[in-house]
Enzyme design. Structure first.
Site, PDB file in Angstrom:
ATOM      1  N   LYS A  12       0.852  -1.206   0.000  1.00 52.26           N
ATOM      2  CA  LYS A  12       0.000   0.000   0.000  1.00 52.26           C
ATOM      3  C   LYS A  12       0.886   1.254   0.000  1.00 52.26           C
ATOM      4  CE  LYS A  12      -3.565  -2.785   2.120  1.00 52.26           C
ATOM      5  NZ  LYS A  12      -4.763  -2.876   2.951  1.00 52.26           N
ATOM      6  N   HIS A  97      -8.406  -3.171  -5.992  1.00 50.37           N
ATOM      7  CA  HIS A  97      -8.347  -3.296  -4.529  1.00 50.37           C
ATOM      8  C   HIS A  97      -9.501  -2.497  -3.909  1.00 50.37           C
ATOM      9  CE1 HIS A  97      -6.999  -2.958  -0.396  1.00 50.37           C
ATOM     10  NE2 HIS A  97      -6.286  -4.035  -0.631  1.00 50.37           N
ATOM     11  N   GLU A  99      -9.602  -0.531  -1.538  1.00 49.51           N
ATOM     12  CA  GLU A  99      -9.284   0.879  -1.255  1.00 49.51           C
ATOM     13  C   GLU A  99      -9.388   1.721  -2.519  1.00 49.51           C
ATOM     14  OE1 GLU A  99      -5.594  -0.078   0.690  1.00 49.51           O
ATOM     15  OE2 GLU A  99      -6.769  -1.055   2.263  1.00 49.51           O
ATOM     16  N   GLU A 169     -10.951 -10.500  -0.797  1.00 46.04           N
ATOM     17  CA  GLU A 169     -10.627  -9.727   0.403  1.00 46.04           C
ATOM     18  C   GLU A 169     -11.912  -9.121   0.977  1.00 46.04           C
ATOM     19  OE1 GLU A 169      -6.269  -8.353   0.367  1.00 46.04           O
ATOM     20  OE2 GLU A 169      -7.366  -6.907  -0.824  1.00 46.04           O
ATOM     21  N   GLY A 175      -7.196  -4.703   7.412  1.00 46.73           N
ATOM     22  CA  GLY A 175      -6.595  -3.743   8.327  1.00 46.73           C
ATOM     23  C   GLY A 175      -7.330  -3.624   9.650  1.00 46.73           C
ATOM     24  N   SER A 215      -6.206  -9.213   7.162  1.00 49.68           N
ATOM     25  CA  SER A 215      -5.623  -9.520   8.472  1.00 49.68           C
ATOM     26  C   SER A 215      -4.947 -10.892   8.517  1.00 49.68           C
ATOM     27  CB  SER A 215      -6.671  -9.373   9.579  1.00 49.68           C
ATOM     28  OG  SER A 215      -7.148  -8.029   9.627  1.00 49.68           O
TER      29      SER A 215
HETATM   30  P1  13P Z   1      -4.262  -6.326   5.907  1.00 55.92           P
HETATM   31  O1  13P Z   1      -3.451  -7.589   5.756  1.00 55.92           O
HETATM   32  O2  13P Z   1      -3.491  -5.196   6.523  1.00 55.92           O
HETATM   33  O3  13P Z   1      -5.583  -6.587   6.546  1.00 55.92           O
HETATM   34  O4  13P Z   1      -4.572  -5.828   4.399  1.00 55.92           O
HETATM   35  C1  13P Z   1      -5.108  -6.719   3.501  1.00 55.92           C
HETATM   36  C2  13P Z   1      -5.087  -6.105   2.159  1.00 55.92           C
HETATM   37  O5  13P Z   1      -5.829  -5.185   1.870  1.00 55.92           O
HETATM   38  C3  13P Z   1      -4.117  -6.626   1.176  1.00 55.92           C
HETATM   39  O6  13P Z   1      -4.390  -6.140  -0.101  1.00 55.92           O
END
Ligand code: 13P
Length: 255
Positions: A12, A97, A99, A169, A175, A215
């Site tokens: 990220k 993704h 995000e 995901e 996160g 996570s």
């Molecule tokens: P985390 O492993 O921090 O939860 O993030 C997952 C993620 O978005 C990977 O692309």
């Protein structure tokens, strides 16, 4: 059908070029020989060149970008093309993704254009899909995942699917420290495979690698990777530390 696990670090907006080198020096020493698992590092655009320099002689580790423009070149300030990523040695591109979907309004039709541009350039999309907690609790899990897959993979051929990785995901697990249970992840990923079967047939569905993300940590990686429809991980926070990411990769090699 046996599928090779693929464990990817999505850094990220973390890791400067200097920090990238500091991570990769010890990490690449641990994984200096080819292993029975694909290992992928996805730094930010500004750290790709440094990562490429470090990774290039390593047979086990590949480079990925975290996003890409679907345009080939031209007046698109701030964007990055497939040719630029190829020139840096990228093999994979993370697309769609959550995000990017939620913070930058990326929709399935734009993601679909990016998938096609990535494949046309000879790179491999890691296509992210996933539902919010509200969608899951509202009984929309299956319809959300189906429409993300149908929209993002529109007009992708069965042959091209050999180069596509899916990353499931759940947004509520990213996160947050809340991981989907291995049972929840398995059940959902089995459903994702059934959608791929409807779209592309049983052979493609059986051969497509589906990662879990959300996570993932050294402590839960072993149980998750033991599930029959989990073929690797897309790891955020726990991939920022070389020791913890190495532990997760080891679970991928063993699993
Ligand atoms: P985390 O492993 O921090 O939860 O993030 C997952 C993620 O978005 C990977 O692309």
């Amino acid at each position: 059908m046996s599928r090779k696990n693929i464990i990817a670090a999505n850094w990220k907006m973390n890791m400067t070029p200097t920090e990238t080198a500091a991570f990769l020096d010890p990490f690449l020493t641990t994984f200096s020989d080819a292993v029975d698992c694909d290992i992928v590092i996805a730094p930010s655009f500004v750290s790709l060149a440094k990562a490429s320099e470090e990774i290039t002689p390593n047979p086990a580790v590949s480079l990925s970008a975290q996003n890409m423009s679907h345009e080939a070149s031209g007046a698109f300030t701030g964007e990055t093309s497939a040719a630029m990523l190829l020139d840096l040695g990228c093999e994979y591109v993370i697309l769609g993704h959550s995000e990017r979907r939620s913070l930058y309004n990326e929709c399935d039709s734009v993601i679909n254009k990016k998938v096609h541009a990535t494949l046309a350039a000879g790179m491999k999309p890691i296509l992210c899909i996933g539902e919010s907690l509200e969608e899951r609790e509202g009984g929309k899990l299956e319809s959300v995942l189906t429409s993300q897959l149908e929209g993002s993979l529109a007009d992708v051929s069965a042959d091209q699917m050999a180069n596509v990785v899916i990353a499931y995901e759940p947004v509520w697990a990213i996160g947050t420290g809340v991981t989907a249970t291995s049972g929840q992840a398995q059940e959902t990923q089995k459903f994702v495979r059934s959608v791929l079967e409807k779209l592309f047939g049983a052979d493609v569905a059986g051969a497509t690698r589906i990662q879990y993300g959300g996570s993932v940590k050294p402590g839960n990686a072993g149980e998750l990777i033991a599930q029959p429809d989990i073929d690797g991980f897309l790891v955020g926070g726990a991939a920022l530390d070389p020791t913890s990411f190495a532990e997760i990769v080891k679970a991928g090699i063993a699993g």
